[in-house]
Design a protein around this motif. Sequence first.
Motif, PDB file in Angstrom:
ATOM      1  N   ILE A   1       0.908  -0.959   0.011  1.00  8.61           N
ATOM      2  CA  ILE A   1      -0.003   0.108   0.025  1.00  8.61           C
ATOM      3  C   ILE A   1       0.950   1.317   0.034  1.00  8.61           C
ATOM      4  N   HIS A   2       1.675   1.188   1.120  1.00 10.56           N
ATOM      5  CA  HIS A   2       2.444   2.661   1.004  1.00 10.56           C
ATOM      6  C   HIS A   2       3.639   2.823   0.146  1.00 10.56           C
ATOM      7  N   SER A   3       4.150   1.848  -0.603  1.00  9.28           N
ATOM      8  CA  SER A   3       5.336   2.324  -1.632  1.00  9.28           C
ATOM      9  C   SER A   3       4.329   2.740  -2.686  1.00  9.28           C
ATOM     10  N   GLU A   4       3.113   2.371  -3.176  1.00  3.66           N
ATOM     11  CA  GLU A   4       2.325   2.804  -4.404  1.00  3.66           C
ATOM     12  C   GLU A   4       1.958   4.200  -4.019  1.00  3.66           C
ATOM     13  N   VAL A   5       1.582   4.458  -2.705  1.00  2.99           N
ATOM     14  CA  VAL A   5       0.960   5.732  -2.407  1.00  2.99           C
ATOM     15  C   VAL A   5       2.190   6.562  -2.647  1.00  2.99           C
ATOM     16  N   HIS A   6       3.276   6.541  -1.968  1.00  3.22           N
ATOM     17  CA  HIS A   6       4.476   7.250  -1.963  1.00  3.22           C
ATOM     18  C   HIS A   6       5.101   7.622  -3.542  1.00  3.22           C
ATOM     19  N   ARG A   7       4.783   6.323  -4.312  1.00  3.10           N
ATOM     20  CA  ARG A   7       5.146   6.816  -5.763  1.00  3.10           C
ATOM     21  C   ARG A   7       4.351   7.468  -6.362  1.00  3.10           C
ATOM     22  N   ALA A   8       3.079   7.311  -6.198  1.00  3.95           N
ATOM     23  CA  ALA A   8       2.041   8.212  -6.826  1.00  3.95           C
ATOM     24  C   ALA A   8       1.796   9.771  -6.258  1.00  3.95           C
ATOM     25  N   ARG A   9       2.204   9.743  -5.229  1.00  2.00           N
ATOM     26  CA  ARG A   9       2.243  11.222  -4.475  1.00  2.00           C
ATOM     27  C   ARG A   9       3.548  11.430  -3.706  1.00  2.00           C
ATOM     28  N   PRO A  10       4.418  12.186  -4.535  1.00  3.07           N
ATOM     29  CA  PRO A  10       5.821  12.465  -4.081  1.00  3.07           C
ATOM     30  C   PRO A  10       5.563  13.746  -3.270  1.00  3.07           C
ATOM     31  N   ASP A  11       4.379  14.279  -3.122  1.00  4.55           N
ATOM     32  CA  ASP A  11       4.117  15.306  -2.073  1.00  4.55           C
ATOM     33  C   ASP A  11       3.982  14.746  -0.742  1.00  4.55           C
ATOM     34  N   ALA A  12       3.484  13.521  -0.613  1.00  4.38           N
ATOM     35  CA  ALA A  12       3.052  12.860   0.516  1.00  4.38           C
ATOM     36  C   ALA A  12       4.390  12.379   1.304  1.00  4.38           C
ATOM     37  N   VAL A  13       4.865  13.162   2.541  1.00  4.92           N
ATOM     38  CA  VAL A  13       6.118  12.690   3.112  1.00  4.92           C
ATOM     39  C   VAL A  13       5.733  11.377   3.847  1.00  4.92           C
ATOM     40  N   ALA A  14       4.646  11.540   4.654  1.00  6.70           N
ATOM     41  CA  ALA A  14       4.059  10.340   5.499  1.00  6.70           C
ATOM     42  C   ALA A  14       2.496   9.769   5.258  1.00  6.70           C
ATOM     43  N   VAL A  15       2.413   8.564   5.443  1.00  2.00           N
ATOM     44  CA  VAL A  15       1.320   7.812   5.071  1.00  2.00           C
ATOM     45  C   VAL A  15       0.740   7.118   6.226  1.00  2.00           C
ATOM     46  N   ALA A  16      -0.456   7.154   6.693  1.00 12.06           N
ATOM     47  CA  ALA A  16      -0.821   6.451   7.770  1.00 12.06           C
ATOM     48  C   ALA A  16      -2.257   5.510   7.494  1.00 12.06           C
ATOM     49  N   HIS A  17      -2.017   4.174   7.871  1.00 11.33           N
ATOM     50  CA  HIS A  17      -3.439   3.417   7.709  1.00 11.33           C
ATOM     51  C   HIS A  17      -3.237   2.686   8.814  1.00 11.33           C
ATOM     52  N   ALA A  18      -4.853   2.196   9.270  1.00 15.17           N
ATOM     53  CA  ALA A  18      -5.126   1.258  10.238  1.00 15.17           C
ATOM     54  C   ALA A  18      -6.534   0.915  10.025  1.00 15.17           C
ATOM     55  N   HIS A  19      -6.959  -0.116  10.853  1.00 10.63           N
ATOM     56  CA  HIS A  19      -8.278  -0.638  10.675  1.00 10.63           C
ATOM     57  C   HIS A  19      -9.036  -0.380  12.078  1.00 10.63           C
TER      58      HIS A  19
ATOM     59  N   ALA B   1      -8.739   8.884   2.471  1.00  8.46           N
ATOM     60  CA  ALA B   1      -9.487   8.029   1.465  1.00  8.46           C
ATOM     61  C   ALA B   1      -9.957   7.287   2.324  1.00  8.46           C
ATOM     62  N   ILE B   2     -11.267   6.662   2.192  1.00  5.43           N
ATOM     63  CA  ILE B   2     -12.129   5.337   2.822  1.00  5.43           C
ATOM     64  C   ILE B   2     -12.004   4.360   1.726  1.00  5.43           C
ATOM     65  N   LEU B   3     -11.593   3.210   2.599  1.00  9.36           N
ATOM     66  CA  LEU B   3     -10.994   2.000   1.854  1.00  9.36           C
ATOM     67  C   LEU B   3     -12.325   1.068   2.016  1.00  9.36           C
ATOM     68  N   GLN B   4     -13.325   0.829   1.028  1.00  6.20           N
ATOM     69  CA  GLN B   4     -14.369   0.224   1.385  1.00  6.20           C
ATOM     70  C   GLN B   4     -13.953  -1.208   1.794  1.00  6.20           C
ATOM     71  N   ASN B   5     -14.696  -1.617   2.941  1.00  4.76           N
ATOM     72  CA  ASN B   5     -14.685  -2.831   3.695  1.00  4.76           C
ATOM     73  C   ASN B   5     -13.031  -2.925   4.163  1.00  4.76           C
ATOM     74  N   HIS B   6     -12.555  -2.038   4.357  1.00  6.85           N
ATOM     75  CA  HIS B   6     -10.986  -2.348   4.680  1.00  6.85           C
ATOM     76  C   HIS B   6     -10.821  -1.283   5.886  1.00  6.85           C
ATOM     77  N   GLY B   7     -10.836   0.136   5.790  1.00  5.10           N
ATOM     78  CA  GLY B   7     -10.160   0.986   6.662  1.00  5.10           C
ATOM     79  C   GLY B   7     -10.147   2.320   6.262  1.00  5.10           C
ATOM     80  N   SER B   8      -9.349   3.136   6.727  1.00  3.98           N
ATOM     81  CA  SER B   8      -8.931   4.419   6.256  1.00  3.98           C
ATOM     82  C   SER B   8      -7.538   4.663   6.179  1.00  3.98           C
ATOM     83  N   ILE B   9      -7.162   5.738   5.191  1.00  5.56           N
ATOM     84  CA  ILE B   9      -5.588   6.006   5.048  1.00  5.56           C
ATOM     85  C   ILE B   9      -5.615   7.363   4.967  1.00  5.56           C
ATOM     86  N   THR B  10      -4.470   8.277   5.507  1.00  4.24           N
ATOM     87  CA  THR B  10      -4.425   9.407   5.486  1.00  4.24           C
ATOM     88  C   THR B  10      -2.737   9.822   4.930  1.00  4.24           C
ATOM     89  N   LEU B  11      -2.600  11.159   4.539  1.00  2.00           N
ATOM     90  CA  LEU B  11      -1.187  11.281   4.179  1.00  2.00           C
ATOM     91  C   LEU B  11      -0.980  12.937   4.876  1.00  2.00           C
TER      92      LEU B  11
END
Length: 299
Positions: free
Chosen positions: A137-155, A213-223
């Motif tokens: 998850i995080h590698s693809e988000v970092h790759r797509a969003r170079p402005d995102a220094v930090a990425v947080a995800h939990a259930h 983003a709200i990840l359907q049936n999964h949880g949340s993620i923030t940058l």
Amino acid sequence: MSTTTTTSIHQTLVPTWEGNPPSDAVDQPFQALARGDRNGVLKLRGIPSFKDPYAKRQWIREHMAAAFRFFGKQGYGEGVSGHISVRDPILPHHFWMNPFAMHFSLIKASDMVLVDSSGYVVEGGNQAMINEAGFMIHSEVHRARPDAVAVAHAHSIHGKTWSGFGKPIEMLTQDACNLYGKVGVHAEHGGIALAQEEGRAIANALGKTNTAAILQNHGSITLGQTVDEAAFLFYSLEQACQSQLLAEAAAANGVVKKIIPHDVAQFTADSVQTPNNFYLEFQPDFDLIVAESGGKVLQ
């Protein structure tokens, strides 16, 4: 540009603050959030900068550890699920992550793991395994969003429960405006993210400008531009999801919801949606966690 220096709680770090003080004329919404003296000498101080990249690296790890402890206090942990990543300030395409299967409430700065662009653990950090799905998850988000220094995800319970509807949150409260116009929805749950395709789909849901983003049936993620910002926005989204669930239950019994109108929501968002503000929003919890741990979180 002149700088003001202050001593960190961790005595080996001496951060300098952006601006004179920070964001003199470029972050007026941030300065408008508090009132100092009549001469304008007392000003809010936001994200610190560092002349020494190794000091910045240590500062990042300390604030990551505090963010995890905060997540632990909020009950966001569930088994081995949940992860935060932050770009390394020294090595390109490397980032820091939490070790696999370690409770959020026990994590210290020295527990952080440094991984390369392929997700393999490298020297420079804790020699421990990381969560494979987390890397996907995080590698693809970092790759797509170079402005995102930090990425947080939990259930977290309210975030994952609301995610079952596959819908964005509504502007039911002033606090929800922290995320106004900044929340995407990943509406096709692909199961546990053990392949890059799921990570890319999540990155697509975040788009180019969303901070959550709200990840359907999964949880949340923030940058965030700091781990502090990503952690605070995750908390803010979780609170908004809890409010939404409560409001939906009331509405099902005939109570009419009153949604904040666009112009009011946008005005509020324009006032609060700055990296400096969201960094500052997390500092009371950072200070509390350092005090409660007797400084151990920094070690």
